[in-house]
Design a protein around this motif. Structure first.
Motif, PDB file in Angstrom:
ATOM      1  N   MET A   1     -12.413   5.598   7.494  1.00  0.00           N
ATOM      2  CA  MET A   1     -12.864   6.465   8.564  1.00  0.00           C
ATOM      3  C   MET A   1     -13.390   7.758   7.957  1.00  0.00           C
ATOM      4  SD  MET A   1     -10.726   7.994  11.810  1.00  0.00           S
ATOM      5  CE  MET A   1      -9.383   7.030  11.257  1.00  0.00           C
ATOM      6  N   LYS A   2     -14.480   8.242   8.529  1.00  0.00           N
ATOM      7  CA  LYS A   2     -15.115   9.478   8.062  1.00  0.00           C
ATOM      8  C   LYS A   2     -15.214  10.446   9.240  1.00  0.00           C
ATOM      9  CE  LYS A   2     -19.582  11.176   6.501  1.00  0.00           C
ATOM     10  NZ  LYS A   2     -20.971  10.816   6.252  1.00  0.00           N
ATOM     11  N   ILE A   3     -14.876  11.706   9.005  1.00  0.00           N
ATOM     12  CA  ILE A   3     -15.033  12.755  10.010  1.00  0.00           C
ATOM     13  C   ILE A   3     -16.211  13.622   9.563  1.00  0.00           C
ATOM     14  CG2 ILE A   3     -13.937  14.682  11.230  1.00  0.00           C
ATOM     15  CD1 ILE A   3     -12.505  11.923  11.542  1.00  0.00           C
ATOM     16  N   ARG A   4     -17.057  13.969  10.518  1.00  0.00           N
ATOM     17  CA  ARG A   4     -18.208  14.813  10.187  1.00  0.00           C
ATOM     18  C   ARG A   4     -18.624  15.616  11.419  1.00  0.00           C
ATOM     19  NH1 ARG A   4     -22.493  12.849  12.795  1.00  0.00           N
ATOM     20  NH2 ARG A   4     -22.705  10.615  13.156  1.00  0.00           N
ATOM     21  N   PRO A   5     -19.344  16.722  11.190  1.00  0.00           N
ATOM     22  CA  PRO A   5     -19.918  17.444  12.327  1.00  0.00           C
ATOM     23  C   PRO A   5     -20.936  16.553  13.035  1.00  0.00           C
ATOM     24  CG  PRO A   5     -19.946  18.803  10.346  1.00  0.00           C
ATOM     25  CD  PRO A   5     -19.577  17.409   9.919  1.00  0.00           C
ATOM     26  N   ALA A   6     -21.000  16.672  14.340  1.00  0.00           N
ATOM     27  CA  ALA A   6     -21.962  15.889  15.117  1.00  0.00           C
ATOM     28  C   ALA A   6     -23.374  16.415  14.893  1.00  0.00           C
ATOM     29  CB  ALA A   6     -21.603  15.937  16.593  1.00  0.00           C
ATOM     30  N   ILE A   7     -24.330  15.521  15.046  1.00  0.00           N
ATOM     31  CA  ILE A   7     -25.739  15.881  14.970  1.00  0.00           C
ATOM     32  C   ILE A   7     -26.401  15.476  16.294  1.00  0.00           C
ATOM     33  CG2 ILE A   7     -25.875  15.746  12.454  1.00  0.00           C
ATOM     34  CD1 ILE A   7     -27.077  12.904  12.791  1.00  0.00           C
ATOM     35  N   ILE A   8     -27.639  15.907  16.481  1.00  0.00           N
ATOM     36  CA  ILE A   8     -28.335  15.663  17.750  1.00  0.00           C
ATOM     37  C   ILE A   8     -28.414  14.171  18.078  1.00  0.00           C
ATOM     38  CG2 ILE A   8     -30.675  15.634  16.808  1.00  0.00           C
ATOM     39  CD1 ILE A   8     -29.606  17.416  20.064  1.00  0.00           C
ATOM     40  N   ASN A   9     -28.502  13.321  17.065  1.00  0.00           N
ATOM     41  CA  ASN A   9     -28.579  11.871  17.308  1.00  0.00           C
ATOM     42  C   ASN A   9     -27.284  11.301  17.883  1.00  0.00           C
ATOM     43  OD1 ASN A   9     -31.192  11.911  16.358  1.00  0.00           O
ATOM     44  ND2 ASN A   9     -30.680  11.074  14.356  1.00  0.00           N
ATOM     45  N   LYS A  48     -21.379  28.394  20.909  1.00  0.00           N
ATOM     46  CA  LYS A  48     -20.690  27.830  22.077  1.00  0.00           C
ATOM     47  C   LYS A  48     -19.589  26.863  21.672  1.00  0.00           C
ATOM     48  CE  LYS A  48     -24.537  28.403  25.165  1.00  0.00           C
ATOM     49  NZ  LYS A  48     -25.751  27.826  25.682  1.00  0.00           N
ATOM     50  N   GLY A  49     -19.726  26.262  20.532  1.00  0.00           N
ATOM     51  CA  GLY A  49     -18.753  25.283  20.067  1.00  0.00           C
ATOM     52  C   GLY A  49     -19.389  24.356  19.061  1.00  0.00           C
ATOM     53  N   LYS A  50     -18.592  23.397  18.599  1.00  0.00           N
ATOM     54  CA  LYS A  50     -19.077  22.408  17.646  1.00  0.00           C
ATOM     55  C   LYS A  50     -18.387  21.086  17.939  1.00  0.00           C
ATOM     56  CE  LYS A  50     -19.705  25.827  14.064  1.00  0.00           C
ATOM     57  NZ  LYS A  50     -19.018  26.590  13.075  1.00  0.00           N
ATOM     58  N   TYR A  51     -19.165  20.025  17.885  1.00  0.00           N
ATOM     59  CA  TYR A  51     -18.605  18.686  18.011  1.00  0.00           C
ATOM     60  C   TYR A  51     -18.359  18.103  16.630  1.00  0.00           C
ATOM     61  CZ  TYR A  51     -19.928  18.367  22.951  1.00  0.00           C
ATOM     62  OH  TYR A  51     -20.042  18.561  24.303  1.00  0.00           O
ATOM     63  N   PHE A  52     -17.309  17.316  16.550  1.00  0.00           N
ATOM     64  CA  PHE A  52     -17.023  16.519  15.357  1.00  0.00           C
ATOM     65  C   PHE A  52     -16.829  15.085  15.819  1.00  0.00           C
ATOM     66  CE2 PHE A  52     -15.953  20.801  14.283  1.00  0.00           C
ATOM     67  CZ  PHE A  52     -16.362  20.932  12.961  1.00  0.00           C
ATOM     68  N   VAL A  53     -17.254  14.154  14.983  1.00  0.00           N
ATOM     69  CA  VAL A  53     -17.106  12.742  15.316  1.00  0.00           C
ATOM     70  C   VAL A  53     -16.360  12.022  14.196  1.00  0.00           C
ATOM     71  CG1 VAL A  53     -19.157  12.650  16.789  1.00  0.00           C
ATOM     72  CG2 VAL A  53     -19.376  12.112  14.353  1.00  0.00           C
ATOM     73  N   ALA A  54     -15.714  10.939  14.584  1.00  0.00           N
ATOM     74  CA  ALA A  54     -15.067  10.037  13.624  1.00  0.00           C
ATOM     75  C   ALA A  54     -15.898   8.762  13.597  1.00  0.00           C
ATOM     76  CB  ALA A  54     -13.642   9.730  14.056  1.00  0.00           C
ATOM     77  N   GLU A  55     -16.199   8.319  12.383  1.00  0.00           N
ATOM     78  CA  GLU A  55     -16.972   7.088  12.207  1.00  0.00           C
ATOM     79  C   GLU A  55     -16.129   6.047  11.493  1.00  0.00           C
ATOM     80  OE1 GLU A  55     -21.590   8.340  11.592  1.00  0.00           O
ATOM     81  OE2 GLU A  55     -20.309   8.437   9.836  1.00  0.00           O
ATOM     82  N   ASN A  56     -16.325   4.813  11.891  1.00  0.00           N
ATOM     83  CA  ASN A  56     -15.748   3.668  11.203  1.00  0.00           C
ATOM     84  C   ASN A  56     -16.896   2.686  10.961  1.00  0.00           C
ATOM     85  OD1 ASN A  56     -13.686   2.038  10.094  1.00  0.00           O
ATOM     86  ND2 ASN A  56     -13.647   0.838  11.986  1.00  0.00           N
ATOM     87  N   ASP A  57     -17.240   2.466   9.715  1.00  0.00           N
ATOM     88  CA  ASP A  57     -18.382   1.594   9.385  1.00  0.00           C
ATOM     89  C   ASP A  57     -19.638   1.991  10.150  1.00  0.00           C
ATOM     90  OD1 ASP A  57     -16.874   0.062   7.600  1.00  0.00           O
ATOM     91  OD2 ASP A  57     -16.167  -1.237   9.218  1.00  0.00           O
ATOM     92  N   LYS A  58     -19.939   3.287  10.167  1.00  0.00           N
ATOM     93  CA  LYS A  58     -21.134   3.849  10.816  1.00  0.00           C
ATOM     94  C   LYS A  58     -21.082   3.854  12.345  1.00  0.00           C
ATOM     95  CE  LYS A  58     -23.697   4.124   6.899  1.00  0.00           C
ATOM     96  NZ  LYS A  58     -23.794   5.314   6.197  1.00  0.00           N
ATOM     97  N   ASP A  59     -20.023   3.300  12.939  1.00  0.00           N
ATOM     98  CA  ASP A  59     -19.856   3.354  14.389  1.00  0.00           C
ATOM     99  C   ASP A  59     -19.049   4.593  14.755  1.00  0.00           C
ATOM    100  OD1 ASP A  59     -21.167   0.921  14.925  1.00  0.00           O
ATOM    101  OD2 ASP A  59     -19.327  -0.213  14.575  1.00  0.00           O
ATOM    102  N   ILE A  60     -19.522   5.357  15.717  1.00  0.00           N
ATOM    103  CA  ILE A  60     -18.767   6.522  16.179  1.00  0.00           C
ATOM    104  C   ILE A  60     -17.652   6.019  17.091  1.00  0.00           C
ATOM    105  CG2 ILE A  60     -18.846   8.673  17.481  1.00  0.00           C
ATOM    106  CD1 ILE A  60     -21.755   8.970  16.544  1.00  0.00           C
TER     107      ILE A  60
END
Length: 148
Positions: A1-9, A48-60
């Motif tokens: 699992m990878k945690i990263r800041p969210a992007i527009i996509n 205003k804030g920041k989103y972070f997402v968790a990915e598993n095999d490129k799936d959020i």
């Protein structure tokens, strides 16, 4: 699992998560356009804030948003966790704990931050238990609100 800041996509997946979150936790159907505008607003303006997402095999598989609150008592920023969502099939597998620890590391390694807060709907007992397990305490404050 990878945690990263969210992007527009990531906005469509975050939108799906937020609509699901409102329905699952409060049986509330949110206006899709309003929520998407809100997500775009955060992604385009980090004050205003920041989103972070968790990915598993490129799936959020999860997301959360952090928002800052200035504390004059502490002369530092408190970070609020909001919009926490984990895809149902990944719940109880440490996904939130990994996201939380990622944010906690940011707070611990930045002298401008003092702590982490969140609110949880009183009826969402399973979420409250998850937060207790990562070491958060819900005993000191209740959040009260008025919404137009």
């Amino acid at each position: 699992m990878k945690i990263r800041p969210a992007i527009i996509n990531d906005k469509e997946k975050i939108l799906e998560f937020q609509l699901n979150l409102a329905m699952e936790t409060e049986n509330l159907e949110l206006d899709r356009k309003t929520v998407l505008n809100g997500i775009n607003s955060v992604i385009n303006d980090s004050s205003k804030g920041k989103y972070f997402v968790a990915e598993n095999d490129k799936d959020i598989i999860a997301c959360l948003m952090i928002t800052p609150e200035w504390s004059d008592w502490r002369c530092a920023w408190m970070i609020w966790l909001q919009s926490v969502y984990v895809v149902p099939e990944y719940r109880n597998k440490g996904v939130f704990k990994t996201l939380y620890n990622y944010i906690k590391d940011i707070v611990q390694n930045n002298i401008d931050y003092k702590g982490i807060r969140l609110y949880v709907d009183n009826s969402n007992k399973s979420a409250a238990e998850v937060y207790r397990k990562v070491g958060m305490c819900g005993e000191h404050y209740s959040v009260w609100e008025w919404i137009k």
